[in-house]
Design a protein around this motif. Structure first.
Motif, PDB file in Angstrom:
ATOM      1  N   ALA A  29       5.182  52.777 -27.187  1.00 13.34           N
ATOM      2  CA  ALA A  29       3.744  53.018 -27.215  1.00 13.34           C
ATOM      3  C   ALA A  29       3.477  54.474 -26.841  1.00 13.34           C
ATOM      4  N   PRO A  30       2.388  55.050 -27.339  1.00 20.79           N
ATOM      5  CA  PRO A  30       2.019  56.382 -26.857  1.00 20.79           C
ATOM      6  C   PRO A  30       1.646  56.305 -25.383  1.00 20.79           C
ATOM      7  N   VAL A  35      -1.534  49.875 -28.772  1.00 19.99           N
ATOM      8  CA  VAL A  35      -0.720  49.216 -29.799  1.00 19.99           C
ATOM      9  C   VAL A  35      -0.594  50.119 -31.027  1.00 19.99           C
ATOM     10  N   THR A  36       0.593  50.156 -31.603  1.00 22.23           N
ATOM     11  CA  THR A  36       0.836  50.911 -32.834  1.00 22.23           C
ATOM     12  C   THR A  36       1.116  49.950 -33.986  1.00 22.23           C
ATOM     13  N   ASP A  37       1.177  50.485 -35.206  1.00 15.78           N
ATOM     14  CA  ASP A  37       1.526  49.664 -36.364  1.00 15.78           C
ATOM     15  C   ASP A  37       2.911  49.040 -36.191  1.00 15.78           C
ATOM     16  N   PHE A  38       3.817  49.769 -35.533  1.00 14.59           N
ATOM     17  CA  PHE A  38       5.160  49.212 -35.325  1.00 14.59           C
ATOM     18  C   PHE A  38       5.094  47.917 -34.530  1.00 14.59           C
ATOM     19  N   ASN A  70       5.688  54.757 -21.798  1.00 14.82           N
ATOM     20  CA  ASN A  70       5.520  54.279 -23.168  1.00 14.82           C
ATOM     21  C   ASN A  70       5.397  52.762 -23.253  1.00 14.82           C
ATOM     22  N   ASP A  71       4.902  52.161 -22.165  1.00 15.24           N
ATOM     23  CA  ASP A  71       4.607  50.728 -22.156  1.00 15.24           C
ATOM     24  C   ASP A  71       3.240  50.456 -22.767  1.00 15.24           C
ATOM     25  N   LEU A  72       3.069  49.239 -23.264  1.00  9.44           N
ATOM     26  CA  LEU A  72       1.737  48.782 -23.631  1.00  9.44           C
ATOM     27  C   LEU A  72       0.902  48.584 -22.371  1.00  9.44           C
TER      28      LEU A  72
END
Length: 344
Positions: A29-30, A35-38, A70-72
């Motif tokens: 995650a950024p 959430v990202t498309d991945f 980079n965790d959700l």
């Protein structure tokens, strides 16, 4: 008989089979925690592949509670739309979905003792290892605030459409740190005897249940600290018995992570611990540990009497593990029509 593909009900949640995707941190995650498309494709692929219950990776209840940068995240309503996309995608392909909510405690790698106003907190001021920072001992106010963060996280997960919540009390993260005598040296009502060490988990259960609309609640525990003076499966079962009336519907049994010790692993190494937890608490259990074959997964249900089997790394290698397992075990399951030609 393909026991792995028998239906199973947790509270009021019916699952089409007993295969669970274990929560696995993706660290992609950024830094905003969104959430990202991945993420959407990753979880949807396992649903398309036939997994009955999919557990989304550790999702932080606070900025300071992230395992990594980079965790959700789920510490704001801003995260609801993205998480809902994951839940909707999984539902579209016929699976149910759980969200693991947690706080990393002293094992957060986001910062040192203080960066940008964020503090590393834990039950006691004990570093994880020589390379880790010493955390601040949580005050009672800190504990109360953390319990509230879990409540708000569960409310957001409900709005996002998740079917089950999993409270992360394993692997040496915050709630696990309170449970273990190796990491909890407090002298107040949150430390000392088992009743005190499990107190915060009980408070989190009360808080989550108050907003979770009668859906199932699972707790993930480390049933063995693998260190002298640490918890054993019997110790963890004792603490679960103290709080199980607060709404535990299932226990996801793992081990280790509390202290810097590498366990001896082998296929199914968590199963004996799960059997102890199940026997001593009467609670349904999910267990696994390096399960990579259809027969091994089926045997967890058929031979060991565990209610569910979780699979981790094998589902990273093979999103269609369930479809392949059904073919091998000669189970009659619904195959996505697009893939039917491969399974006739």
């Amino acid at each position: 008989m393909a026991h792995l593909f028998s239906k199973y009900t947790i509270k009021n949640l019916e699952l089409k089979n007993r295969l669970v995707m274990a929560p696995m941190c993706l660290f992609c995650a950024p830094e905003t925690g969104t959430v990202t498309d991945f993420h959407i494709m990753h979880y949807a692929a396992r649903a398309l592949g036939g997994t009955g219950l999919i557990t989304v990776e550790a999702t932080a209840v606070s900025r300071e509670g992230r395992i990594s940068a980079n965790d959700l995240g789920i510490w704001s309503d801003d995260y609801i739309p993205g998480l809902k996309k994951i839940a909707d995608a999984v539902h579209e392909y016929g699976s149910k979905i759980a969200l693991q909510i947690g706080h990393a405690g002293r094992k957060s790698r986001v910062h040192g003792t203080r960066v940008c106003g964020i503090e590393l907190k834990a039950p006691s001021p004990i570093a994880f290892d020589e390379e880790s920072a010493v955390p601040k001992e949580m005050t009672k106010r800190d504990i109360k605030d953390t319990v509230e963060e879990f409540r708000l996280a569960a409310a957001r997960a409900d709005k996002a459409g998740f079917d089950m919540i999993q409270i992360h009390a394993a692997h040496g993260y915050l709630l696990s740190e309170f449970l273990s005598p190796l990491t909890n040296k407090r002298s107040d009502e949150y430390g000392g005897n088992p009743e005190n060490r499990v107190r915060i988990l009980g408070e989190v259960l009360d808080a989550v249940k108050s907003v979770w609309n009668d859906k199932p609640i699972e707790v993930r525990v480390s049933a063995d600290d693998y260190a002298q003076g640490g918890n054993t499966a019997e110790d963890v079962a004792l603490m679960l018995n103290i709080v199980k009336h607060k709404g535990i519907d299932s226990v996801n049994v793992s081990t280790g992570g509390t202290v810097n010790v590498t366990p001896n692993t082998f296929p199914g190494y968590q199963i004996p611990h799960a059997k102890v937890i199940r026997e001593h608490t009467g609670l349904p259990a999910a267990a696994g540990g390096l399960i990579v074959s259809a027969k091994a997964a089926n045997d967890v249900i058929a031979a060991d009497g565990i209610e569910q089997v979780y699979v981790g790394r094998e589902l990273l290698r093979n999103p269609y593990f369930a479809l392949n397992a059904a073919k091998e075990l000669k189970a009659d399951i619904e195959i996505p029509r697009q893939y039917m030609r491969a399974f006739v």
